[in-house]
Design a protein around this motif. Structure first.
Motif, PDB file in Angstrom:
ATOM      1  N   GLY A 189     -19.719  28.741 -19.119  1.00  0.00           N
ATOM      2  CA  GLY A 189     -20.476  27.743 -19.866  1.00  0.00           C
ATOM      3  C   GLY A 189     -19.953  27.439 -21.249  1.00  0.00           C
ATOM      4  O   GLY A 189     -20.640  26.791 -22.038  1.00  0.00           O
ATOM      5  N   THR A 190     -18.726  27.872 -21.552  1.00  0.00           N
ATOM      6  CA  THR A 190     -18.186  27.626 -22.886  1.00  0.00           C
ATOM      7  C   THR A 190     -16.824  26.936 -22.803  1.00  0.00           C
ATOM      8  O   THR A 190     -16.178  26.911 -21.764  1.00  0.00           O
ATOM      9  CB  THR A 190     -18.044  28.919 -23.703  1.00  0.00           C
ATOM     10  OG1 THR A 190     -17.112  29.804 -23.040  1.00  0.00           O
ATOM     11  CG2 THR A 190     -19.385  29.621 -23.841  1.00  0.00           C
ATOM     12  N   VAL A 191     -16.393  26.402 -23.956  1.00  0.00           N
ATOM     13  CA  VAL A 191     -15.130  25.688 -24.043  1.00  0.00           C
ATOM     14  C   VAL A 191     -14.353  26.199 -25.250  1.00  0.00           C
ATOM     15  O   VAL A 191     -14.942  26.625 -26.253  1.00  0.00           O
ATOM     16  CB  VAL A 191     -15.381  24.156 -24.162  1.00  0.00           C
ATOM     17  CG1 VAL A 191     -16.184  23.829 -25.414  1.00  0.00           C
ATOM     18  CG2 VAL A 191     -14.065  23.390 -24.138  1.00  0.00           C
ATOM     19  N   SER A 192     -13.026  26.183 -25.134  1.00  0.00           N
ATOM     20  CA  SER A 192     -12.163  26.594 -26.238  1.00  0.00           C
ATOM     21  C   SER A 192     -10.941  25.675 -26.263  1.00  0.00           C
ATOM     22  O   SER A 192     -10.553  25.117 -25.233  1.00  0.00           O
ATOM     23  CB  SER A 192     -11.729  28.054 -26.080  1.00  0.00           C
ATOM     24  OG  SER A 192     -10.847  28.441 -27.127  1.00  0.00           O
ATOM     25  N   TYR A 193     -10.331  25.547 -27.459  1.00  0.00           N
ATOM     26  CA  TYR A 193      -9.185  24.657 -27.618  1.00  0.00           C
ATOM     27  C   TYR A 193      -7.989  25.439 -28.140  1.00  0.00           C
ATOM     28  O   TYR A 193      -8.126  26.312 -29.002  1.00  0.00           O
ATOM     29  CB  TYR A 193      -9.515  23.522 -28.592  1.00  0.00           C
ATOM     30  CG  TYR A 193     -10.683  22.670 -28.147  1.00  0.00           C
ATOM     31  CD1 TYR A 193     -10.491  21.545 -27.346  1.00  0.00           C
ATOM     32  CD2 TYR A 193     -11.986  23.005 -28.516  1.00  0.00           C
ATOM     33  CE1 TYR A 193     -11.559  20.777 -26.926  1.00  0.00           C
ATOM     34  CE2 TYR A 193     -13.068  22.232 -28.100  1.00  0.00           C
ATOM     35  CZ  TYR A 193     -12.847  21.123 -27.308  1.00  0.00           C
ATOM     36  OH  TYR A 193     -13.910  20.366 -26.887  1.00  0.00           O
ATOM     37  N   GLY A 194      -6.823  25.116 -27.599  1.00  0.00           N
ATOM     38  CA  GLY A 194      -5.584  25.729 -28.060  1.00  0.00           C
ATOM     39  C   GLY A 194      -4.645  24.663 -28.599  1.00  0.00           C
ATOM     40  O   GLY A 194      -4.388  23.670 -27.929  1.00  0.00           O
ATOM     41  N   VAL A 195      -4.160  24.863 -29.837  1.00  0.00           N
ATOM     42  CA  VAL A 195      -3.224  23.919 -30.434  1.00  0.00           C
ATOM     43  C   VAL A 195      -2.011  24.679 -30.940  1.00  0.00           C
ATOM     44  O   VAL A 195      -2.059  25.894 -31.161  1.00  0.00           O
ATOM     45  CB  VAL A 195      -3.871  23.122 -31.588  1.00  0.00           C
ATOM     46  CG1 VAL A 195      -5.026  22.288 -31.072  1.00  0.00           C
ATOM     47  CG2 VAL A 195      -4.342  24.045 -32.693  1.00  0.00           C
ATOM     48  N   ARG A 196      -0.934  23.981 -31.144  1.00  0.00           N
ATOM     49  CA  ARG A 196       0.307  24.607 -31.568  1.00  0.00           C
ATOM     50  C   ARG A 196       0.166  25.196 -32.985  1.00  0.00           C
ATOM     51  O   ARG A 196      -0.326  24.548 -33.894  1.00  0.00           O
ATOM     52  CB  ARG A 196       1.444  23.593 -31.546  1.00  0.00           C
ATOM     53  CG  ARG A 196       2.837  24.205 -31.553  1.00  0.00           C
ATOM     54  CD  ARG A 196       3.901  23.118 -31.496  1.00  0.00           C
ATOM     55  NE  ARG A 196       3.743  22.252 -30.339  1.00  0.00           N
ATOM     56  CZ  ARG A 196       4.220  22.539 -29.133  1.00  0.00           C
ATOM     57  NH1 ARG A 196       4.866  23.677 -28.932  1.00  0.00           N
ATOM     58  NH2 ARG A 196       4.047  21.702 -28.126  1.00  0.00           N
ATOM     59  N   GLY A 197       0.604  26.441 -33.111  1.00  0.00           N
ATOM     60  CA  GLY A 197       0.629  27.067 -34.424  1.00  0.00           C
ATOM     61  C   GLY A 197      -0.676  27.689 -34.883  1.00  0.00           C
ATOM     62  O   GLY A 197      -0.785  28.139 -36.033  1.00  0.00           O
ATOM     63  N   LYS A 198      -1.699  27.753 -33.987  1.00  0.00           N
ATOM     64  CA  LYS A 198      -2.991  28.311 -34.377  1.00  0.00           C
ATOM     65  C   LYS A 198      -3.555  29.164 -33.241  1.00  0.00           C
ATOM     66  O   LYS A 198      -3.128  29.070 -32.098  1.00  0.00           O
ATOM     67  CB  LYS A 198      -3.989  27.200 -34.707  1.00  0.00           C
ATOM     68  CG  LYS A 198      -3.618  26.354 -35.910  1.00  0.00           C
ATOM     69  CD  LYS A 198      -4.689  25.311 -36.177  1.00  0.00           C
ATOM     70  CE  LYS A 198      -4.337  24.453 -37.380  1.00  0.00           C
ATOM     71  NZ  LYS A 198      -5.387  23.433 -37.639  1.00  0.00           N
ATOM     72  N   LYS A 199      -4.551  29.981 -33.601  1.00  0.00           N
ATOM     73  CA  LYS A 199      -5.290  30.707 -32.579  1.00  0.00           C
ATOM     74  C   LYS A 199      -6.170  29.724 -31.815  1.00  0.00           C
ATOM     75  O   LYS A 199      -6.515  28.652 -32.312  1.00  0.00           O
ATOM     76  CB  LYS A 199      -6.180  31.780 -33.212  1.00  0.00           C
ATOM     77  CG  LYS A 199      -5.435  32.930 -33.860  1.00  0.00           C
ATOM     78  CD  LYS A 199      -6.425  33.933 -34.416  1.00  0.00           C
ATOM     79  CE  LYS A 199      -5.716  35.121 -35.043  1.00  0.00           C
ATOM     80  NZ  LYS A 199      -6.675  36.108 -35.587  1.00  0.00           N
ATOM     81  N   CYS A 200      -6.534  30.114 -30.593  1.00  0.00           N
ATOM     82  CA  CYS A 200      -7.493  29.290 -29.874  1.00  0.00           C
ATOM     83  C   CYS A 200      -8.836  29.347 -30.599  1.00  0.00           C
ATOM     84  O   CYS A 200      -9.163  30.332 -31.267  1.00  0.00           O
ATOM     85  CB  CYS A 200      -7.638  29.752 -28.428  1.00  0.00           C
ATOM     86  SG  CYS A 200      -8.098  31.475 -28.238  1.00  0.00           S
ATOM     87  N   THR A 201      -9.619  28.277 -30.472  1.00  0.00           N
ATOM     88  CA  THR A 201     -10.892  28.218 -31.182  1.00  0.00           C
ATOM     89  C   THR A 201     -11.916  29.168 -30.561  1.00  0.00           C
ATOM     90  O   THR A 201     -11.800  29.542 -29.385  1.00  0.00           O
ATOM     91  CB  THR A 201     -11.455  26.795 -31.165  1.00  0.00           C
ATOM     92  OG1 THR A 201     -11.719  26.414 -29.800  1.00  0.00           O
ATOM     93  CG2 THR A 201     -10.469  25.824 -31.788  1.00  0.00           C
ATOM     94  N   LYS A 202     -12.902  29.537 -31.338  1.00  0.00           N
ATOM     95  CA  LYS A 202     -13.979  30.377 -30.803  1.00  0.00           C
ATOM     96  C   LYS A 202     -14.718  29.610 -29.716  1.00  0.00           C
ATOM     97  O   LYS A 202     -14.956  28.407 -29.849  1.00  0.00           O
ATOM     98  CB  LYS A 202     -14.942  30.761 -31.922  1.00  0.00           C
ATOM     99  CG  LYS A 202     -14.350  31.703 -32.950  1.00  0.00           C
ATOM    100  CD  LYS A 202     -15.385  32.086 -33.990  1.00  0.00           C
ATOM    101  CE  LYS A 202     -14.802  33.062 -35.005  1.00  0.00           C
ATOM    102  NZ  LYS A 202     -15.793  33.452 -36.032  1.00  0.00           N
ATOM    103  N   PRO A 203     -15.086  30.280 -28.630  1.00  0.00           N
ATOM    104  CA  PRO A 203     -15.785  29.578 -27.547  1.00  0.00           C
ATOM    105  C   PRO A 203     -17.133  29.053 -28.013  1.00  0.00           C
ATOM    106  O   PRO A 203     -17.846  29.712 -28.765  1.00  0.00           O
ATOM    107  CB  PRO A 203     -15.941  30.656 -26.469  1.00  0.00           C
ATOM    108  CG  PRO A 203     -15.827  31.961 -27.202  1.00  0.00           C
ATOM    109  CD  PRO A 203     -14.892  31.719 -28.336  1.00  0.00           C
TER     110      PRO A 203
END
Length: 221
Positions: A189-203
C-alpha cells in the motif's frame, strides 16, 4: 574369477562439481558440462498475450513478434519491446506473471550461484511492469537505470521514465528497493521514488488503484 579392480566400469557414474562446471565420469572417460551455459539455453518463460504486438529481439539479433494470444518461448538476453498503444503479458519460470505496459523495453537476465536457486532478473530500460509472484517464494530482481528491486513473493508495479526516474508501488508483500545510496523495505500500500544521485524516498501511502487500471484490463483479455 573377477576381482574388484578388474570389473568393467561401463556402469560407473560419478559426478563432481567444480565451480560452475559439472564433471560426469563414465568409466574412464569424462564429460564436461557447463551448468551455467546449460541453464541459459533453457527457456526462461513464455510470452502469452499481446494487445497489439510484442517484439522479441533475441541475443543473435533475430526478431520475433507475438500478436494476440500465443506461447512464444523466452530466453536469457531476450529484449522485449512494446510500442505506444501496445501491451503484453509474459510468464517467467512458471510462477512470475509480468504485465508490460505500452512503451516498455526490458531484457531478461539471470544470476547463477552455486548451491543457490537461479535468480531471474528483469532489466528495465524504460516503461512499466506489473509483477505478481503467485506460487510461493521465487527470487526475482528488477533493475532500472537508477534503482533496483528485490523480491521473493509479492505483487508490485515499477515505472521507469526516460531519464531513469523510477516509481515503485507495492500492492502486496515487501520489496527491497534501493539506489546506489541505500536500500529500504517498501511495504503493502505504499509508493517510493528512486532518482539518480539520491536515496529512494521514504515510503508513503497513496491511492494508486486508478494508475493500475491498464494491468487489470490486460489481465481480462
Amino acid at each position: 574369477m573377477c576381482n574388484e579392480s578388474s570389473r568393467p566400469y561401463t556402469r560407473l557414474f560419478r559426478f563432481l562439481a567444480v565451480g560452475g562446471l559439472a564433471i560426469m565420469v563414465f568409466g574412464g572417460s569424462m564429460l564436461f558440462v557447463d551448468e551455467k551455459a546449460e541453464a541459459q539455453s533453457q527457456a526462461a518463460g513464455t510470452a502469452q498475450n499481446a494487445v497489439g504486438s510484442l517484439l522479441i529481439v533475441r541475443k543473435d539479433g533475430i526478431q520475433e513478434t507475438l500478436r494476440g494470444k500465443g506461447a512464444v518461448s523466452l530466453y536469457e538476453f531476450d529484449v522485449l519491446k512494446t510500442e505506444p498503444g501496445n501491451q503484453a503479458e509474459i510468464l517467467l519460470d512458471g510462477a512470475v506473471q509480468v504485465y508490460l505496459n505500452e512503451g516498455t523495453e526490458v531484457m531478461v537476465l539471470s544470476r547463477w550461484e552455486k548451491h543457490r536457486p537461479l535468480i531471474r532478473i528483469l532489466r528495465v530500460k524504460k516503461g512499466e511492469l506489473l509483477v505478481k509472484i503467485a506460487e510461493g517464494p521465487k527470487p526475482l530482481e528488477v533493475e532500472t537505470p537508477v534503482a533496483s528491486a528485490r523480491v521473493k513473493q509479492t505483487e508490485f508495479d515499477i515505472k521507469v521514465q526516460e531519464d531513469g526516474e523510477t516509481t515503485l508501488r507495492v500492492l502486496e508483500g515487501v520489496v527491497e528497493f534501493g539506489t546506489a545510496f541505500g536500500t529500504c523495505p517498501i511495504r503493502t500500500g505504499t509508493v517510493s521514488y528512486g532518482v539518480r544521485g539520491k536515496k529512494c524516498t521514504k515510503p508513503k501511502e497513496e491511492d494508486y488503484a486508478a494508475a493500475l487500471d491498464w494491468a487489470k484490463e490486460l489481465a481480462r483479455k
